[in-house]
Design a protein around this motif. Structure first.
Motif, PDB file in Angstrom:
ATOM      1  N   GLN A 194       0.842  -1.186   0.000  1.00  0.00           N
ATOM      2  CA  GLN A 194       0.000   0.000   0.000  1.00  0.00           C
ATOM      3  C   GLN A 194       0.881   1.241   0.000  1.00  0.00           C
ATOM      4  O   GLN A 194       2.009   1.207   0.494  1.00  0.00           O
ATOM      5  CB  GLN A 194      -0.911   0.009   1.235  1.00  0.00           C
ATOM      6  CG  GLN A 194      -1.823  -1.196   1.339  1.00  0.00           C
ATOM      7  CD  GLN A 194      -2.556  -1.246   2.662  1.00  0.00           C
ATOM      8  OE1 GLN A 194      -2.222  -0.517   3.601  1.00  0.00           O
ATOM      9  NE2 GLN A 194      -3.551  -2.128   2.762  1.00  0.00           N
ATOM     10  N   TYR A 284       1.774  -1.070  -6.836  1.00  0.00           N
ATOM     11  CA  TYR A 284       1.075  -1.022  -5.556  1.00  0.00           C
ATOM     12  C   TYR A 284      -0.337  -1.590  -5.668  1.00  0.00           C
ATOM     13  O   TYR A 284      -0.994  -1.456  -6.707  1.00  0.00           O
ATOM     14  CB  TYR A 284       1.020   0.413  -5.038  1.00  0.00           C
ATOM     15  CG  TYR A 284       2.394   1.043  -4.879  1.00  0.00           C
ATOM     16  CD1 TYR A 284       3.169   0.787  -3.753  1.00  0.00           C
ATOM     17  CD2 TYR A 284       2.912   1.873  -5.867  1.00  0.00           C
ATOM     18  CE1 TYR A 284       4.434   1.343  -3.608  1.00  0.00           C
ATOM     19  CE2 TYR A 284       4.176   2.445  -5.733  1.00  0.00           C
ATOM     20  CZ  TYR A 284       4.930   2.176  -4.603  1.00  0.00           C
ATOM     21  OH  TYR A 284       6.176   2.725  -4.468  1.00  0.00           O
ATOM     22  N   SER A 285      -0.785  -2.182  -4.569  1.00  0.00           N
ATOM     23  CA  SER A 285      -2.139  -2.755  -4.531  1.00  0.00           C
ATOM     24  C   SER A 285      -3.184  -1.716  -4.148  1.00  0.00           C
ATOM     25  O   SER A 285      -4.323  -1.779  -4.608  1.00  0.00           O
ATOM     26  CB  SER A 285      -2.183  -3.916  -3.534  1.00  0.00           C
ATOM     27  OG  SER A 285      -1.851  -3.456  -2.220  1.00  0.00           O
ATOM     28  N   VAL A 286      -2.824  -0.784  -3.282  1.00  0.00           N
ATOM     29  CA  VAL A 286      -3.730   0.276  -2.837  1.00  0.00           C
ATOM     30  C   VAL A 286      -2.983   1.600  -2.902  1.00  0.00           C
ATOM     31  O   VAL A 286      -1.882   1.720  -2.351  1.00  0.00           O
ATOM     32  CB  VAL A 286      -4.246   0.048  -1.403  1.00  0.00           C
ATOM     33  CG1 VAL A 286      -5.157   1.188  -0.975  1.00  0.00           C
ATOM     34  CG2 VAL A 286      -4.976  -1.290  -1.297  1.00  0.00           C
ATOM     35  N   ALA A 287      -3.561   2.557  -3.584  1.00  0.00           N
ATOM     36  CA  ALA A 287      -3.019   3.915  -3.628  1.00  0.00           C
ATOM     37  C   ALA A 287      -3.997   4.834  -2.914  1.00  0.00           C
ATOM     38  O   ALA A 287      -5.190   4.847  -3.233  1.00  0.00           O
ATOM     39  CB  ALA A 287      -2.803   4.371  -5.066  1.00  0.00           C
ATOM     40  N   VAL A 288      -3.505   5.585  -1.940  1.00  0.00           N
ATOM     41  CA  VAL A 288      -4.354   6.459  -1.121  1.00  0.00           C
ATOM     42  C   VAL A 288      -3.991   7.902  -1.413  1.00  0.00           C
ATOM     43  O   VAL A 288      -2.811   8.280  -1.397  1.00  0.00           O
ATOM     44  CB  VAL A 288      -4.156   6.169   0.376  1.00  0.00           C
ATOM     45  CG1 VAL A 288      -5.221   6.889   1.199  1.00  0.00           C
ATOM     46  CG2 VAL A 288      -4.190   4.670   0.646  1.00  0.00           C
ATOM     47  N   GLY A 310      -5.944  -3.668  -8.255  1.00  0.00           N
ATOM     48  CA  GLY A 310      -5.761  -2.793  -7.099  1.00  0.00           C
ATOM     49  C   GLY A 310      -6.944  -1.865  -6.901  1.00  0.00           C
ATOM     50  O   GLY A 310      -7.941  -1.922  -7.621  1.00  0.00           O
ATOM     51  N   THR A 311      -6.823  -0.977  -5.908  1.00  0.00           N
ATOM     52  CA  THR A 311      -7.900  -0.038  -5.604  1.00  0.00           C
ATOM     53  C   THR A 311      -7.314   1.339  -5.283  1.00  0.00           C
ATOM     54  O   THR A 311      -6.164   1.451  -4.845  1.00  0.00           O
ATOM     55  CB  THR A 311      -8.744  -0.499  -4.399  1.00  0.00           C
ATOM     56  OG1 THR A 311      -7.883  -0.698  -3.274  1.00  0.00           O
ATOM     57  CG2 THR A 311      -9.487  -1.787  -4.711  1.00  0.00           C
ATOM     58  N   LEU A 363      -1.355   7.782   4.062  1.00  0.00           N
ATOM     59  CA  LEU A 363      -1.430   6.323   4.179  1.00  0.00           C
ATOM     60  C   LEU A 363      -1.861   5.903   5.576  1.00  0.00           C
ATOM     61  O   LEU A 363      -2.647   4.956   5.740  1.00  0.00           O
ATOM     62  CB  LEU A 363      -0.063   5.716   3.837  1.00  0.00           C
ATOM     63  CG  LEU A 363       0.047   4.190   3.968  1.00  0.00           C
ATOM     64  CD1 LEU A 363      -0.938   3.500   3.030  1.00  0.00           C
ATOM     65  CD2 LEU A 363       1.469   3.734   3.693  1.00  0.00           C
ATOM     66  N   TYR A 366      -5.575   6.056   6.124  1.00  0.00           N
ATOM     67  CA  TYR A 366      -6.266   4.915   5.489  1.00  0.00           C
ATOM     68  C   TYR A 366      -6.164   3.671   6.356  1.00  0.00           C
ATOM     69  O   TYR A 366      -7.147   2.948   6.562  1.00  0.00           O
ATOM     70  CB  TYR A 366      -5.666   4.667   4.110  1.00  0.00           C
ATOM     71  CG  TYR A 366      -6.135   3.382   3.465  1.00  0.00           C
ATOM     72  CD1 TYR A 366      -7.403   3.287   2.887  1.00  0.00           C
ATOM     73  CD2 TYR A 366      -5.318   2.258   3.455  1.00  0.00           C
ATOM     74  CE1 TYR A 366      -7.838   2.101   2.310  1.00  0.00           C
ATOM     75  CE2 TYR A 366      -5.745   1.074   2.867  1.00  0.00           C
ATOM     76  CZ  TYR A 366      -6.997   1.001   2.303  1.00  0.00           C
ATOM     77  OH  TYR A 366      -7.423  -0.167   1.719  1.00  0.00           O
ATOM     78  N   ARG A 367      -4.982   3.414   6.884  1.00  0.00           N
ATOM     79  CA  ARG A 367      -4.792   2.219   7.712  1.00  0.00           C
ATOM     80  C   ARG A 367      -5.537   2.292   9.036  1.00  0.00           C
ATOM     81  O   ARG A 367      -5.869   1.256   9.628  1.00  0.00           O
ATOM     82  CB  ARG A 367      -3.304   2.009   7.958  1.00  0.00           C
ATOM     83  CG  ARG A 367      -2.547   1.580   6.696  1.00  0.00           C
ATOM     84  CD  ARG A 367      -1.061   1.475   6.938  1.00  0.00           C
ATOM     85  NE  ARG A 367      -0.377   0.897   5.779  1.00  0.00           N
ATOM     86  CZ  ARG A 367       0.950   0.777   5.673  1.00  0.00           C
ATOM     87  NH1 ARG A 367       1.726   1.196   6.674  1.00  0.00           N
ATOM     88  NH2 ARG A 367       1.487   0.236   4.598  1.00  0.00           N
TER      89      ARG A 367
END
Length: 393
Positions: A194, A284-288, A310-311, A363, A366-367
């Motif tokens: 991420q 990357y799997s998740v971009a915030v 990804g999202t 990031l 988001y987490r």
């Protein structure tokens, strides 16, 4: 829709056309006729009572106009129908609150376009490694730049095909935008890490893991000097022009040269955005990102991440640039400059590039579960409480 691990995907691809002066003139005539058709439709709409503003009545009106006005006859019948459908769709978008009401298309503020609704009319073939050929109604066979594989010939099927196209004229000339439909496998979930992304001031894109994406000037020093000279020349000619006097051809030519250089810079910027977002989506799997109205980079990331499994997530923007990503406190004076962040908390003192600090905070939000939640067609943010120090970069 998806079935057995497959999904239908629709996307567009734009390619440069190589038109002779005669063919370019035909394309210009069709585009001008399409714009005139739109304006006539809008005038008809304003004159008609509400109960007579129907698709059938409008269709009859444009058919009669094409018979009465020779200039409108240069526009293919299907292209004229496309103008009608686009106009009515514009009103539907207005009534749904997604756009403003349609208006007249002005001569100097509207883009010249011609729609080719049926992909089968194009008869596309690849004739060279760099060039393809297509048939345009009432224009003829034209060449276009082949920069992407297209489902044509034996590769074309009901699921993989070109459904239509649109001719678009900009400062650099005529282009063709294909509408492509393909059937692809649903991507597996991306296994990459991420990452938080901050659209910075000193750094174009700063990532929470310390990576940066930068670019140079969009125009070379020689092109910048030429642009400055053209702008000065245009300003001098404007000063010499008398009030009410028509713009000279020389001044129009100077404006065209200025627009050409600016369009070149815009295309280089768009190319950089595409290459950068593709690299991020593959890594990357998740971009915030922050929930801000920022560049088209976010739009590109949305569909490119989805294609890679990804999202894209968004978090509330307030405080991300002023909060220390190491201790989690917001201490006045920590953001010393646009480029430098030094935490003024006596127990911390952490320092880093200000954009990287913001990306780490993005990031971390988001987490901690503070991503925006879409509701009723709009994004609604949870209240962002005080956050604990970030533990991961």
């Amino acid at each position: 829709m998806s079935e057995r691990g497959l999904e239908t995907r629709q996307f567009g691809h734009r390619a440069r056309l190589a038109l002779s002066p005669a063919l370019a003139l035909k394309a210009d005539d069709q585009a001008l006729a399409a714009r005139t058709m739109w304006n006539l439709l809008h005038a008809w709409w304003q004159m008609m009572p509400k109960e007579k503003r129907t698709l059938a009545n409008a269709d009859a009106a444009i058919r009669q106009a094409r018979r009465d006005v020779d200039f409108l006859a240069v526009l293919p019948a299907q292209a004229a129908q496309a103008v009608l459908k686009t106009y009515f769709q514009a009103w539907k978008s207005c009534w749904a609150g997604r756009a403003d009401a349609p208006n007249f298309k002005a001569r100097f503020r509207s883009t010249l376009t011609v729609d080719v609704p049926q992909g089968r009319d194009l008869n596309i073939v690849r004739v060279h490694r760099r060039w393809g050929m297509a048939s345009l109604p009432k224009i003829g066979r034209v060449r276009f730049r082949w920069t992407k594989e297209l489902p044509v010939g034996k590769q074309a099927s009901e699921e993989n095909r070109i459904t239509g196209a649109r001719l678009v004229k900009d400062t650099l000339g005529w282009h063709i935008a294909f509408r492509v439909q393909t059937l692809e496998r649903v991507p597996e979930a991306h296994q990459g890490p991420q990452v938080g992304i901050d659209v910075g001031i000193t750094v174009p894109l700063a990532l929470s893991d310390g990576e940066t994406y930068e670019h140079g000037q969009w125009l070379t020093s020689r092109e910048q000097a030429r642009l400055l000279g053209l702008e000065q020349r245009a300003a001098q000619r404007m000063k010499r022009r008398k009030p009410g006097e028509r713009t000279s051809r020389r001044l129009h030519h100077t404006y065209d040269q200025i627009a050409g250089l600016r369009a070149k810079a815009k295309r280089r910027a768009l190319d950089w955005q595409h290459k950068t977002t593709t690299d991020i989506a593959r890594t990357y799997s998740v971009a915030v990102v922050e929930a801000l109205q920022i560049t088209s980079t976010v739009t590109m990331l949305t569909y490119k991440l989805a294609r890679q499994g990804g999202t894209l997530a968004k978090v509330p923007a307030p405080g991300t640039s002023r909060r220390c990503s190491a201790c989690g406190l917001t201490t006045p004076g920590s953001r010393q400059t646009q480029a430098l962040f030094v935490c003024r908390n006596s127990d911390c003192g952490w320092s880093a590039n200000a954009d990287h600090n913001a990306a780490r905070n993005i990031l971390h939000l988001y987490r901690m579960g503070h991503a925006l939640i879409p509701a009723a067609g709009r994004a609604v943010a949870r209240r962002a409480p005080r956050v604990k120090p970030a533990t991961a970069r």
